[in-house]
Design an enzyme around this catalytic site. Structure first.
Site, mmCIF file in Angstrom:
data_model
loop_
_atom_site.group_PDB
_atom_site.id
_atom_site.type_symbol
_atom_site.label_atom_id
_atom_site.label_comp_id
_atom_site.label_asym_id
_atom_site.label_seq_id
_atom_site.Cartn_x
_atom_site.Cartn_y
_atom_site.Cartn_z
ATOM 1 C CG ASP A 173 -2.107 0.955 1.023
ATOM 2 O OD1 ASP A 173 -2.296 1.010 0.075
ATOM 3 O OD2 ASP A 173 -2.807 1.306 2.275
ATOM 4 C CG HIS A 177 -0.208 2.579 -9.341
ATOM 5 N ND1 HIS A 177 -0.660 1.986 -8.111
ATOM 6 C CD2 HIS A 177 -1.419 3.193 -9.686
ATOM 7 C CE1 HIS A 177 -1.894 2.625 -7.546
ATOM 8 N NE2 HIS A 177 -2.223 3.464 -8.707
ATOM 9 C CG LEU A 204 9.072 -17.209 -3.788
ATOM 10 C CD1 LEU A 204 8.936 -17.191 -2.015
ATOM 11 C CD2 LEU A 204 9.523 -15.915 -4.294
HETATM 12 C C1 IPE Z 1 -5.506 -2.602 -0.348
HETATM 13 O O1 IPE Z 1 -5.110 -1.412 -0.404
HETATM 14 C C2 IPE Z 1 -5.369 -3.203 -1.587
HETATM 15 C C3 IPE Z 1 -3.992 -3.562 -2.192
HETATM 16 C C4 IPE Z 1 -2.982 -3.177 -1.588
HETATM 17 C C5 IPE Z 1 -3.961 -4.045 -3.560
HETATM 18 P P1 IPE Z 1 -6.046 -0.305 -0.438
HETATM 19 O O2 IPE Z 1 -5.335 1.213 -0.793
HETATM 20 O O3 IPE Z 1 -7.256 -0.445 -1.731
HETATM 21 O O4 IPE Z 1 -7.047 -0.339 0.761
HETATM 22 P P2 IPE Z 1 -7.881 0.842 1.512
HETATM 23 O O5 IPE Z 1 -8.956 1.306 0.380
HETATM 24 O O6 IPE Z 1 -6.969 1.882 2.101
HETATM 25 O O7 IPE Z 1 -8.663 0.061 2.855
HETATM 26 C C1 IPE Z 2 -1.454 0.312 -3.210
HETATM 27 O O1 IPE Z 2 -1.262 1.643 -3.375
HETATM 28 C C2 IPE Z 2 -1.693 -0.184 -4.776
HETATM 29 C C3 IPE Z 2 -3.154 -0.552 -4.888
HETATM 30 C C4 IPE Z 2 -4.072 -0.598 -4.037
HETATM 31 C C5 IPE Z 2 -3.560 -1.032 -6.295
HETATM 32 P P1 IPE Z 2 -2.474 2.827 -3.259
HETATM 33 O O2 IPE Z 2 -2.867 3.043 -4.972
HETATM 34 O O3 IPE Z 2 -3.541 2.110 -2.572
HETATM 35 O O4 IPE Z 2 -1.705 4.026 -2.744
HETATM 36 P P2 IPE Z 2 -2.460 4.872 -1.723
HETATM 37 O O5 IPE Z 2 -2.633 3.873 -0.526
HETATM 38 O O6 IPE Z 2 -3.574 5.583 -2.122
HETATM 39 O O7 IPE Z 2 -1.167 5.896 -1.265
HETATM 40 MG MG MG Z 3 -3.777 2.392 -0.534
#
Ligand code: IPE
Ligand code: IPE
Ligand code: MG
Length: 253
Positions: free
Chosen positions: A28, A45, A139
């Site tokens: 995240d 990303h 792995l």
């Molecule tokens: C969780 O992250 C999903 C992934 C890392 C793929 P999100 O950014 O979507 O989660 P919330 O919305 O903060 O709970």
């Molecule tokens: C995690 O990073 C990737 C996915 C959930 C796909 P985010 O896109 O949620 O980035 P933040 O959490 O908003 O910074």
């Molecule tokens: Mg996120």
């Protein structure tokens, strides 16, 4: 073998025993990583995918047997369409670019989550990755993509109910093992350690059945900044935990 050789090899065994067998990561913070640098979010990303490559390699080298990475949740469809399409594109890129190397390194790739609603070419790439690496024994890398724990459990219940309806299964014979065997993760040990980056402290529908006794480690580091050293720190924290599984603490040797 000299005494010092012997003690070195014993401590290596010790280390291996303490390693988490299965590490799962909620990757995240990509958008915040990009925002901090005034960059478009797709760059965040993209950097996230670089971290996936580095961490996958490091996990194998550290002796982790199973690594599960949360790449796209069933709730991530709520994001703007162009972002969803970027994220789909990155799975394509990852498989196209990294599959050969993963295979060479003996990594077994498995994608968990729902295949419905994914574009046909992505499903074909997933099939290719799983088929090519099926017999690899180093792995085991699981990528949770279009994955949601509640959906996963719901599908499992649906399949069990169908078997009951067809008279092939006695409802009284349903055990937690039955449910586990119907999940996408069937045959994979539950995660020992779940890491979430970016400071959020929730599971966001990730492995909600399998995480029953996982140790949770939260770090403020944003996913694109997560390095093998950060992974080692999380594993070190895991090793300090006293896992009791509802019983009493094991006597120290
Ligand atoms: C969780 O992250 C999903 C992934 C890392 C793929 P999100 O950014 O979507 O989660 P919330 O919305 O903060 O709970
Ligand atoms: C995690 O990073 C990737 C996915 C959930 C796909 P985010 O896109 O949620 O980035 P933040 O959490 O908003 O910074
Ligand atoms: Mg996120």
């Amino acid at each position: 073998m000299s005494t010092s050789d012997q003690s070195a090899s014993l401590s290596e065994v010790d280390l291996a025993l303490e390693m988490p067998r299965h590490v799962a990561i909620i990757m995240d913070g990509n958008r915040r990583w990009a925002a901090k640098r005034l960059l478009p979010r797709q760059i965040g990303h993209r950097q996230g995918v670089e971290a996936v490559r580095v961490i996958t390699r490091a996990a194998g080298e550290m002796g982790i047997r199973y690594l599960t990475l949360y790449g796209f949740s069933s709730e991530n469809w709520k994001r703007p369409a162009d972002e969803v399409s970027d994220l789909m594109g990155l799975l394509r890129l990852f498989i196209r670019r990294d599959l050969a190397e993963l295979h060479q390194n003996g990594v077994q790739v498995r994608i968990i989550g729902e295949r419905e609603h994914l574009e046909a070419d992505i499903v074909a790439l997933i099939d290719e990755a799983e088929t090519l690496t099926r017999d690899n024994a180093n792995l085991k890398l699981m990528i949770a993509f279009n994955y949601g724990g509640q959906n996963e459990i719901t599908s499992a219940v649906r399949r069990i109910a169908r078997e009951v309806k067809a008279g092939r299964f006695d409802p009284d014979a349903i055990t937690p093992e039955t449910v586990a065997a119907h999940l996408d993760t069937a045959g994979v040990p539950d995660p020992d350690l779940i890491i979430r980056t970016s400071g959020e402290k929730r599971l966001s529908n990730f492995l909600i059945w399998q995480s029953a006794y996982a140790e949770l480690v939260f770090t403020d580091v944003l996913w694109p900044d997560f390095t093998p050293d950060r992974l080692k720190e999380a594993v070190a924290e895991f090793k300090l935990r006293d896992r009791r599984f509802g019983a009493v603490a094991a006597a120290k040797p």
